[in-house]
Write a protein that holds these residues in place. Sequence first.
Motif, PDB file in Angstrom:
ATOM      1  N   PHE A  85       3.844   5.226 -16.648  1.00  0.00           N
ATOM      2  CA  PHE A  85       4.012   5.395 -15.292  1.00  0.00           C
ATOM      3  C   PHE A  85       5.085   6.706 -15.246  1.00  0.00           C
ATOM      4  N   ASN A  86       3.918   7.886 -14.953  1.00  0.00           N
ATOM      5  CA  ASN A  86       4.765   9.050 -15.080  1.00  0.00           C
ATOM      6  C   ASN A  86       4.765   9.843 -13.810  1.00  0.00           C
ATOM      7  N   MET A  87       4.630   9.029 -12.721  1.00  0.00           N
ATOM      8  CA  MET A  87       5.240   9.756 -11.329  1.00  0.00           C
ATOM      9  C   MET A  87       6.501   9.927 -11.388  1.00  0.00           C
ATOM     10  N   ASP A  88       6.919  11.256 -10.908  1.00  0.00           N
ATOM     11  CA  ASP A  88       8.433  11.535 -10.596  1.00  0.00           C
ATOM     12  C   ASP A  88       8.791  10.590  -9.323  1.00  0.00           C
ATOM     13  N   LYS A  89      10.107  10.442  -9.331  1.00  0.00           N
ATOM     14  CA  LYS A  89      10.850   9.690  -8.292  1.00  0.00           C
ATOM     15  C   LYS A  89      10.791  10.551  -6.993  1.00  0.00           C
ATOM     16  N   ALA A  90      10.636  11.879  -6.889  1.00  0.00           N
ATOM     17  CA  ALA A  90      10.648  12.486  -5.523  1.00  0.00           C
ATOM     18  C   ALA A  90       9.159  12.376  -5.062  1.00  0.00           C
ATOM     19  N   THR A  91       8.219  12.318  -5.840  1.00  0.00           N
ATOM     20  CA  THR A  91       6.961  12.204  -5.382  1.00  0.00           C
ATOM     21  C   THR A  91       6.448  10.897  -5.032  1.00  0.00           C
ATOM     22  N   HIS A  92       7.202   9.961  -5.683  1.00  0.00           N
ATOM     23  CA  HIS A  92       6.778   8.681  -5.323  1.00  0.00           C
ATOM     24  C   HIS A  92       7.407   8.297  -4.090  1.00  0.00           C
ATOM     25  N   ALA A  93       8.839   8.688  -3.718  1.00  0.00           N
ATOM     26  CA  ALA A  93       9.382   8.410  -2.395  1.00  0.00           C
ATOM     27  C   ALA A  93       8.593   9.158  -1.353  1.00  0.00           C
ATOM     28  N   ASP A  94       8.020  10.504  -1.508  1.00  0.00           N
ATOM     29  CA  ASP A  94       7.272  11.122  -0.672  1.00  0.00           C
ATOM     30  C   ASP A  94       6.263  10.392   0.005  1.00  0.00           C
ATOM     31  N   LEU A  95       5.621   9.701  -1.083  1.00  0.00           N
ATOM     32  CA  LEU A  95       4.326   9.089  -0.727  1.00  0.00           C
ATOM     33  C   LEU A  95       4.693   7.920   0.193  1.00  0.00           C
ATOM     34  N   LEU A  96       5.929   6.974  -0.162  1.00  0.00           N
ATOM     35  CA  LEU A  96       6.089   5.905   0.496  1.00  0.00           C
ATOM     36  C   LEU A  96       6.347   6.336   2.193  1.00  0.00           C
ATOM     37  N   ARG A  97       7.253   7.631   1.958  1.00  0.00           N
ATOM     38  CA  ARG A  97       7.686   8.310   3.492  1.00  0.00           C
ATOM     39  C   ARG A  97       6.471   8.433   4.375  1.00  0.00           C
ATOM     40  N   GLN A  98       5.522   9.170   3.530  1.00  0.00           N
ATOM     41  CA  GLN A  98       4.134   9.641   4.419  1.00  0.00           C
ATOM     42  C   GLN A  98       3.406   8.305   4.999  1.00  0.00           C
ATOM     43  N   ALA A  99       3.533   7.156   4.178  1.00  0.00           N
ATOM     44  CA  ALA A  99       2.741   6.062   4.471  1.00  0.00           C
ATOM     45  C   ALA A  99       3.491   5.415   5.539  1.00  0.00           C
ATOM     46  N   ALA A 100       4.669   5.515   5.642  1.00  0.00           N
ATOM     47  CA  ALA A 100       5.529   4.817   6.669  1.00  0.00           C
ATOM     48  C   ALA A 100       5.575   5.602   8.107  1.00  0.00           C
ATOM     49  N   GLU A 101       5.650   6.958   8.042  1.00  0.00           N
ATOM     50  CA  GLU A 101       5.444   7.687   8.952  1.00  0.00           C
ATOM     51  C   GLU A 101       4.059   7.809   9.821  1.00  0.00           C
ATOM     52  N   GLN A 102       3.008   7.686   9.019  1.00  0.00           N
ATOM     53  CA  GLN A 102       1.590   7.718   9.344  1.00  0.00           C
ATOM     54  C   GLN A 102       0.800   6.662   8.838  1.00  0.00           C
ATOM     55  N   PRO A 103       0.932   5.549   9.280  1.00  0.00           N
ATOM     56  CA  PRO A 103       0.448   4.149   8.657  1.00  0.00           C
ATOM     57  C   PRO A 103      -1.038   4.187   9.112  1.00  0.00           C
ATOM     58  N   GLY A 104      -1.408   4.821  10.279  1.00  0.00           N
ATOM     59  CA  GLY A 104      -2.679   4.922  10.665  1.00  0.00           C
ATOM     60  C   GLY A 104      -3.837   5.476   9.758  1.00  0.00           C
ATOM     61  N   ARG A 105      -3.268   6.475   8.908  1.00  0.00           N
ATOM     62  CA  ARG A 105      -4.176   7.190   7.975  1.00  0.00           C
ATOM     63  C   ARG A 105      -4.320   6.273   6.778  1.00  0.00           C
ATOM     64  N   VAL A 123       3.826  -0.762  -4.456  1.00  0.00           N
ATOM     65  CA  VAL A 123       3.895   0.077  -5.302  1.00  0.00           C
ATOM     66  C   VAL A 123       2.867   1.280  -5.302  1.00  0.00           C
ATOM     67  N   VAL A 124       2.636   2.197  -5.897  1.00  0.00           N
ATOM     68  CA  VAL A 124       2.034   3.348  -5.379  1.00  0.00           C
ATOM     69  C   VAL A 124       1.334   4.174  -6.860  1.00  0.00           C
ATOM     70  N   GLU A 125       0.090   4.299  -7.114  1.00  0.00           N
ATOM     71  CA  GLU A 125      -0.387   5.079  -8.040  1.00  0.00           C
ATOM     72  C   GLU A 125      -1.564   6.076  -7.692  1.00  0.00           C
ATOM     73  N   ILE A 126      -1.665   7.244  -8.338  1.00  0.00           N
ATOM     74  CA  ILE A 126      -2.572   8.230  -8.091  1.00  0.00           C
ATOM     75  C   ILE A 126      -3.919   7.974  -8.734  1.00  0.00           C
ATOM     76  N   LEU A 127      -4.886   7.941  -7.822  1.00  0.00           N
ATOM     77  CA  LEU A 127      -6.223   7.833  -8.825  1.00  0.00           C
ATOM     78  C   LEU A 127      -7.064   8.976  -8.624  1.00  0.00           C
ATOM     79  N   PRO A 128      -7.731   9.303  -9.702  1.00  0.00           N
ATOM     80  CA  PRO A 128      -8.378  10.766  -9.520  1.00  0.00           C
ATOM     81  C   PRO A 128      -9.796  10.613  -8.893  1.00  0.00           C
ATOM     82  N   PHE A 129     -10.001   9.628  -8.241  1.00  0.00           N
ATOM     83  CA  PHE A 129     -11.380   9.251  -7.639  1.00  0.00           C
ATOM     84  C   PHE A 129     -11.070   8.382  -6.378  1.00  0.00           C
ATOM     85  N   ASP A 130     -12.050   8.586  -5.529  1.00  0.00           N
ATOM     86  CA  ASP A 130     -12.035   7.855  -3.970  1.00  0.00           C
ATOM     87  C   ASP A 130     -12.425   6.442  -4.252  1.00  0.00           C
TER      88      ASP A 130
END
Length: 588
Positions: free
Chosen positions: A497-517, A537-544
């Motif tokens: 799991f190589n996502m840095d903590k800042a990116t991980h926290a940013d994704l969770l923040r965006q999800a909390a602020e814009q849940p409808g997305r 938990v969050v993971e970035i995938l290379p496809f839709d």
Amino acid sequence: MKIALATLNAKYIHTSLALRYLKAYSERDFEIEIVEYTIKDPVMNIVSDLYGRQPDVVGFSCYIWNIEETITVIDMLKKVKPDVKIVLGGPEVSYDTDYWMKRLPQVDFIVVGEGEATFHQLLTELRGEQKFHFVLGLAYRDGDEVRINPPRPKLDLNHLPSPHRFPEDVAHLPNRVVYFETSRGCPFSCQFCLSSIEVGVRYFDIERTKQDLLYLINHGAKLIKFVDRTFNIKRDYAMEIFQFLIDNHQGCVFQFEITADIMRPEVLDFLAEHAPPGIFRFEIGVQSTNDPTNLLVKRRQNFTKLARTVTKVKESGKIAQHLDLIAGLPLEDYTTFKKTFNDVFALEPEELQLGFLKMLRGTGMRHDAEKYNYVFMERAPYEILGNDHLPFSDIVRIKRVEDVLEKYWNAHRMDHTISYLIRHEFPSPFDFFQEFGDYWEARGWRKIGHQLEDLFTRLRDFLQQRGTKRMDVILGLMKYDYYLNHKQRPRKVWWDFNMDKATHADLLRQAAEQPGRLSDEFASNRLNERDLHKHAVVEILPFDLDAYLATGRVLEQRTALFAVYRPKGGEPVRCYTMKLDEGAVRLA
């Protein structure tokens, strides 16, 4: 006279229907208790328990899965209690009865075939004049001679007392499997099956059947398995039972063995419309799609109609299906069995059981074994070791297919991953399971245990070693499947799991602020950023991922996968996605 009826079940959750029929039929005249063990119980424990009950007669119900363990118990019991009368019954000893009597001198009697009336008459003679030659369906000893009496005529099923009304069973109903029959006999003549020996089908009165089912449901039964060989052979009877269970199920699950190619369209339409999801399960014996094989073993089967039934049931989303295959039937070699496997796997049943032909005593296949040069185990379970068309070397290879099929498909640990691999990376389903099974065997993994993480890393290692093309997509699907396998937020993952903590926290923040997305459902959870840090938990995938799940197409689109393990407890994991801008970890 104290009588103990015993058997060694395969697992603790199983129960013996046969013993309950015997007790119900004879308990008005004799003191009878049922004692059930498992084949894993230490023999000393079983013998000690039986000895402590001080029975005068012990009856054992015998099957291929317990006969050898039962023999060990009998041998020890007879040594410590020589005066006890040992009675065997059940399908394993109802054929080649003379062989069993001569092999097992510790055994005093064998009840052959349908046992309720025979066992009752035997007990009557044991307590009385001991004129055993009058007991139809009985094998006994006359000095040094073995006597086998003529068979007993078939019983009128409506004269049998219910085996389901014992007060001592009630407390166990929610935690054990209840076996239930509405009929006896089978209309078909498949030469590998014991059921083909009895001609014709007899039914229990349907109102009595309903009352027994209602009693079990009302007293907490959670899983009832119908043991009828072809539950749907009599359409009106089956439809009435289906309707009754739909009206009265109370969350209980019911499993049936059905013959799929004779299932009428109106029955399928009725179930699709009225059956609550999850209360019915169908077990369907396909065995082979090779027409010459089916003709030879007298198995009438229209695979086109069978496939239509399986497909229609699957599309309804109401009923899980378990399909059976048998490797080693005559005229079926490795290549034709591969075709059988692929034909059936294409239907994508929830479970596909791959078994191997067993030369059961009393069957036509065992009688004709020499005709096809069958070699098989001399002791139960009598599994084949080879024949003219399928040598032992091929059987060993197919067993590797069986092993990984159980671990990966039937256990539903990686449904999305396996489906992708079969559709896009391997020539056929069989090729995937065979290649992976060979790889598994070569590394000695069959000899050691595994945890969930091992199943993922071993598949990854196999695919990487093979040079599989889209490992980025495959690993993304494996991560998705891994998250779905957990009821609580996983403490560790099997990948780096190589996502840095800042990116991980940013994704969770965006999800909390814009849940409808992510989705309306996600928004309805009203999870704040703190909740997500704790439960997601969050993971970035290379496809839709959403596009792939909907269409099966892989679209190049970086996507954030959120797996949310809900804080309320008891709720399944929910996965949500949001698309990311190229070159940045931002909502698209």
